[in-house]
Enzyme design. Structure first.
Site, PDB file in Angstrom:
ATOM      1  N   ASP A   7       0.903  -1.117  -0.002  1.00  0.00           N
ATOM      2  CA  ASP A   7       0.077   0.137   0.056  1.00  0.00           C
ATOM      3  C   ASP A   7       0.877   1.187  -0.022  1.00  0.00           C
ATOM      4  O   ASP A   7       1.463   1.602   1.242  1.00  0.00           O
ATOM      5  CB  ASP A   7      -0.917  -0.078   1.248  1.00  0.00           C
ATOM      6  CG  ASP A   7      -1.887   1.162   1.267  1.00  0.00           C
ATOM      7  OD1 ASP A   7      -2.067   1.733   0.160  1.00  0.00           O
ATOM      8  OD2 ASP A   7      -2.032   1.899   2.451  1.00  0.00           O
ATOM      9  N   GLU A  66      -1.266  -1.409  -4.773  1.00  0.00           N
ATOM     10  CA  GLU A  66      -2.490  -0.604  -5.211  1.00  0.00           C
ATOM     11  C   GLU A  66      -2.114   0.601  -6.071  1.00  0.00           C
ATOM     12  O   GLU A  66      -1.000   1.180  -6.093  1.00  0.00           O
ATOM     13  CB  GLU A  66      -2.932  -0.070  -3.932  1.00  0.00           C
ATOM     14  CG  GLU A  66      -4.417   0.260  -3.611  1.00  0.00           C
ATOM     15  CD  GLU A  66      -4.870   0.798  -2.673  1.00  0.00           C
ATOM     16  OE1 GLU A  66      -5.083   1.872  -2.213  1.00  0.00           O
ATOM     17  OE2 GLU A  66      -5.128  -0.075  -1.564  1.00  0.00           O
ATOM     18  N   ASP A 138      -2.526   0.788   7.391  1.00  0.00           N
ATOM     19  CA  ASP A 138      -1.526   0.801   6.150  1.00  0.00           C
ATOM     20  C   ASP A 138      -1.168  -0.514   5.889  1.00  0.00           C
ATOM     21  O   ASP A 138      -1.323  -1.043   4.762  1.00  0.00           O
ATOM     22  CB  ASP A 138      -0.127   1.609   6.431  1.00  0.00           C
ATOM     23  CG  ASP A 138      -0.714   3.143   6.494  1.00  0.00           C
ATOM     24  OD1 ASP A 138      -1.411   3.762   5.327  1.00  0.00           O
ATOM     25  OD2 ASP A 138      -0.471   3.730   7.193  1.00  0.00           O
TER      26      ASP A 138
END
Length: 174
Positions: A7, A66, A138
């Site tokens: 991420d 992502e 996160d």
């Protein structure tokens, strides 16, 4: 097979490693890479080096990251893209195949709702991986990205998506 989820973020980059054995998923590790408030090149180097350390430590077979969404603030979007680029460079320099997923795809695959909030993602990651505690936001997002990839990216698996686009959580013609 081990999957590393990322991420990306300039201040905090989450990472999560899961193992997939058939249809079974299990937790391996997760955490956050934090950068100082220094100059941009040094912060990007921290991300590059730290993702490389994670790869060397856990030896994943595949990676999922992502995709950047377009933010209201173009400067923030640009900085996030640079952090994401540093992470991708670390992944490909270790010869890992990299899959990319939108936040909508990740949330849809993990929660069943592409517009789920962070707490819902954290809770579903905790349940799916049978964790005793709730992972930090996160790290949970990174684990969710790895879970999405393990599930074939929202169940798309071997389905060819050439010429299609994702919109509102659904595939449609371009």
């Amino acid at each position: 097979m081990k999957i590393l989820g990322i991420d990306p973020g300039l201040r905090v980059t989450g990472f999560g490693v899961i193992a997939k054995d058939g249809n079974q998923l299990s937790y391996v590790a997760s955490g956050c890479i934090k950068t100082s408030d220094g100059e941009l090149p040094q912060r990007l180097k921290t991300i590059l080096d730290s993702v490389g350390e994670v790869i060397n430590t856990y030896q994943p077979d595949q990676a999922a990251i992502e995709k950047v969404f377009v933010n209201v603030n173009p400067q923030s979007t640009l900085l996030l893209g640079q952090a994401r680029g540093a992470a991708i460079c670390a992944l490909v320099s270790h010869d890992l195949p990299v899959a990319e997923y939108t936040a909508l795809q990740v949330k849809q695959a993990v929660v069943g709702n592409g517009h789920a909030d962070k707490q819902q993602v954290q809770e579903m990651v905790r349940r799916l991986l049978k964790l005793e505690g709730t992972p930090q936001a996160d790290a949970a997002d990174a684990l969710a990205c790895a879970i999405c990839h393990a599930h074939g990216g929202q169940g798309l698996g071997g389905l060819s998506t050439a010429g299609l686009r994702m919109r509102n959580g659904r595939l449609s013609e371009r």
